[in-house]
Design a protein around this motif. Structure first.
Motif, PDB file in Angstrom:
ATOM      1  N   SER A  68       0.838  -1.209   0.000  1.00 27.89           N
ATOM      2  CA  SER A  68       0.000   0.000   0.000  1.00 27.89           C
ATOM      3  C   SER A  68       0.871   1.256   0.000  1.00 27.89           C
ATOM      4  O   SER A  68       0.505   2.275  -0.584  1.00 27.89           O
ATOM      5  CB  SER A  68      -0.933  -0.011   1.216  1.00 27.89           C
ATOM      6  OG  SER A  68      -1.801  -1.121   1.147  1.00 27.89           O
ATOM      7  N   SER A 108      -4.870   1.352   2.940  1.00 31.35           N
ATOM      8  CA  SER A 108      -4.799   0.027   3.561  1.00 31.35           C
ATOM      9  C   SER A 108      -5.818  -0.906   2.934  1.00 31.35           C
ATOM     10  O   SER A 108      -7.013  -0.600   2.900  1.00 31.35           O
ATOM     11  CB  SER A 108      -5.057   0.143   5.071  1.00 31.35           C
ATOM     12  OG  SER A 108      -5.078  -1.140   5.657  1.00 31.35           O
ATOM     13  N   GLN A 109      -5.364  -2.033   2.460  1.00 27.38           N
ATOM     14  CA  GLN A 109      -6.285  -3.043   1.931  1.00 27.38           C
ATOM     15  C   GLN A 109      -7.198  -3.517   3.054  1.00 27.38           C
ATOM     16  O   GLN A 109      -8.411  -3.448   2.951  1.00 27.38           O
ATOM     17  CB  GLN A 109      -5.484  -4.219   1.362  1.00 27.38           C
ATOM     18  CG  GLN A 109      -6.287  -5.291   0.634  1.00 27.38           C
ATOM     19  CD  GLN A 109      -7.063  -6.235   1.542  1.00 27.38           C
ATOM     20  OE1 GLN A 109      -8.278  -6.433   1.350  1.00 27.38           O
ATOM     21  NE2 GLN A 109      -6.413  -6.802   2.542  1.00 27.38           N
ATOM     22  N   SER A 110      -6.595  -3.989   4.136  1.00 28.96           N
ATOM     23  CA  SER A 110      -7.363  -4.626   5.213  1.00 28.96           C
ATOM     24  C   SER A 110      -8.125  -3.624   6.061  1.00 28.96           C
ATOM     25  O   SER A 110      -9.168  -3.946   6.635  1.00 28.96           O
ATOM     26  CB  SER A 110      -6.413  -5.404   6.127  1.00 28.96           C
ATOM     27  OG  SER A 110      -5.496  -4.496   6.746  1.00 28.96           O
ATOM     28  N   THR A 116      -4.390  -2.524   9.635  1.00 31.59           N
ATOM     29  CA  THR A 116      -2.947  -2.489   9.897  1.00 31.59           C
ATOM     30  C   THR A 116      -2.648  -1.531  11.062  1.00 31.59           C
ATOM     31  O   THR A 116      -3.001  -0.358  11.015  1.00 31.59           O
ATOM     32  CB  THR A 116      -2.201  -2.068   8.622  1.00 31.59           C
ATOM     33  OG1 THR A 116      -2.519  -3.030   7.603  1.00 31.59           O
ATOM     34  CG2 THR A 116      -0.700  -2.028   8.830  1.00 31.59           C
ATOM     35  N   LYS A 176       7.115  -8.429  -4.233  1.00 32.54           N
ATOM     36  CA  LYS A 176       6.303  -9.592  -4.587  1.00 32.54           C
ATOM     37  C   LYS A 176       7.182 -10.831  -4.728  1.00 32.54           C
ATOM     38  O   LYS A 176       6.845 -11.902  -4.246  1.00 32.54           O
ATOM     39  CB  LYS A 176       5.582  -9.299  -5.908  1.00 32.54           C
ATOM     40  CG  LYS A 176       4.173  -9.752  -6.015  1.00 32.54           C
ATOM     41  CD  LYS A 176       3.136  -8.847  -5.438  1.00 32.54           C
ATOM     42  CE  LYS A 176       3.266  -8.601  -3.956  1.00 32.54           C
ATOM     43  NZ  LYS A 176       2.345  -7.629  -3.406  1.00 32.54           N
ATOM     44  N   GLU A 235       8.469 -11.980  -1.205  1.00 34.89           N
ATOM     45  CA  GLU A 235       7.415 -12.530  -0.347  1.00 34.89           C
ATOM     46  C   GLU A 235       7.066 -13.964  -0.669  1.00 34.89           C
ATOM     47  O   GLU A 235       6.891 -14.769   0.231  1.00 34.89           O
ATOM     48  CB  GLU A 235       6.117 -11.729  -0.539  1.00 34.89           C
ATOM     49  CG  GLU A 235       6.074 -10.416   0.128  1.00 34.89           C
ATOM     50  CD  GLU A 235       4.716  -9.772  -0.110  1.00 34.89           C
ATOM     51  OE1 GLU A 235       4.003  -9.589   0.876  1.00 34.89           O
ATOM     52  OE2 GLU A 235       4.373  -9.459  -1.264  1.00 34.89           O
TER      53      GLU A 235
END
Ligand code: F6R
Length: 366
Positions: A61, A105-107, A110, A243, A246
């Motif tokens: 993000s 933030s995706q979620s 965080t 990416k 990870e």
């Protein structure tokens, strides 16, 4: 549940044209010269008064935020500072009533990003969240929200959440550009026209899958990768490197291409694949000459470009040819081959792609 795909990550990569269409839907007026952000909760007058903009986020993000800086500074002519949430919250940021903090933030859960939001509020600033989870803590505590309509993201490595964040930032930059009278209706119309072609272009980029898989097979044994990009593609290089780290556990670093000769060029040899994001834009020739420097030292190059020129092909071991779009939207397109490259390398290595070791989907502790 994986819709016929082997992993959630691959499914989510392929969902991007739909996720992006959903993120755009309902946010463009009928004349296609205005962006509508219903949940922003800030009037045009309020928006026009901010003299400082922070973008604060973590991980992927944060990479979206780095692209956002290019978009907002260019289209709305407001100076933007991008910070990592765990840094911002502890450095006594210069926030006051004329400051807008954009948290991404995706979620929406965080911990550090939530703490940064609270820090901005305590100092009297306003906060807008770009968020994927409706009614999450970050969405609830912000003054306004721009939801990404990516749908649930299950794979730990963020893909469709990232590209929809880029689209949300683009919409916000256009909106702010109009409010600050930096964009004419004509310019807005042109930008929006390009935006509406994005889902189709992403479909085209996804057709590279097979080629990318075979290149991944070729490079899967490397122990380090370098990712290079310039301008708004530098954050995409960082994201490509993250990416790969990870999910494949291969060490990778992202660098601004022009910074290579200030150190990292010492690493170049035949064992270090270099991934270069090099669309046909104002710095294209400069990046190609950076590539030639890598080649001259035996480095192997995978390039991602919308330019089919012979100098590019002769400077590359593999070229992922993506469709072309306006330079402001190009980072959305170039993200896709980088996601697929790390995905296929990870699959060849046999790692747990959707649940990589040591990682959690939502980091709710600092
Ligand atoms: C990378 C990744 C993480 C998250 C980061 C922030 O693929 O998933 O780097 O981007 O933990 O998470 P959110 O966006 O939920 O705040």
């Amino acid at each position: 549940e994986k819709g016929g795909y082997r992993h959630f990550m691959l499914k989510e990569i392929h969902e991007q044209p739909r996720a992006i269409a959903d993120t755009i839907a309902g946010r463009i007026n009928e004349d296609k010269d205005r962006v509508l952000l219903h949940d922003l909760n800030l009037s045009d007058d309020q928006l026009a008064q901010f003299d400082r903009l922070y973008i604060v986020a973590c991980g992927t993000s944060w990479h979206a935020g780095l692209v956002g800086k290019f978009l907002i500074e260019k289209l709305a002519r407001l100076s933007v500072e991008v910070d990592i949430a765990s840094e911002f919250r502890y450095r006594q940021p210069l926030v006051n009533e004329r400051t807008l903090t954009l948290v991404i933030s995706q979620s929406g859960e965080t911990a550090d990003t939530l703490a940064a939001l609270r820090e901005s509020h305590e100092r009297g600033g306003k906060v807008v969240a770009i968020c994927n989870v409706v009614e999450s803590s970050i969405a609830r505590e912000s003054d306004g929200v721009i939801y990404t309509h990516a749908g649930p993201e299950i794979g730990v490595a963020s893909t469709k959440a990232f590209t929809t964040q880029l689209v949300a930032l683009f919409l916000f930059a256009l909106h702010l550009g109009r409010v600050r009278t930096m964009l004419s209706s004509e310019q807005l119309r042109e930008q929006i026209q390009a935006l509406l072609t994005l889902p189709r272009k992403l479909e085209q980029a996804l057709e590279l899958d097979e080629q990318i898989e075979s290149v991944a097979r070729q490079f899967m044994h490397a122990s380090d990768f370098l990712y290079l990009g310039r301008g708004n593609q530098y954050p995409i290089a960082l994201e490509g490197a993250l990416k790969l780290k990870e999910i494949s556990y291969i060490h990778a670093e992202g660098y601004p291409a022009g910074e290579m000769k200030h150190g990292p060029i010492a690493l170049i040899d035949e064992n270090l694949p270099v991934v270069v994001v090099v669309p046909k834009n104002d710095t294209y020739e400069k990046v190609v000459s950076n590539m030639e420097e890598v080649r001259a030292r035996g480095g192997q190059i995978i390039s991602i470009s919308d330019c089919d020129s012979s100098d590019l092909h002769s400077a590359s071991d593999a070229v992922f040819a993506v469709p072309t779009i306006s330079d402001d939207l190009m980072p959305v397109i170039t993200s896709v081959p980088l996601q697929l490259l790390s995905y296929h390398i990870a699959v060849f290595k046999g790692t747990d792609v959707d649940q990589p070791r040591n990682l959690a989907k939502s980091v709710t502790v600092e």
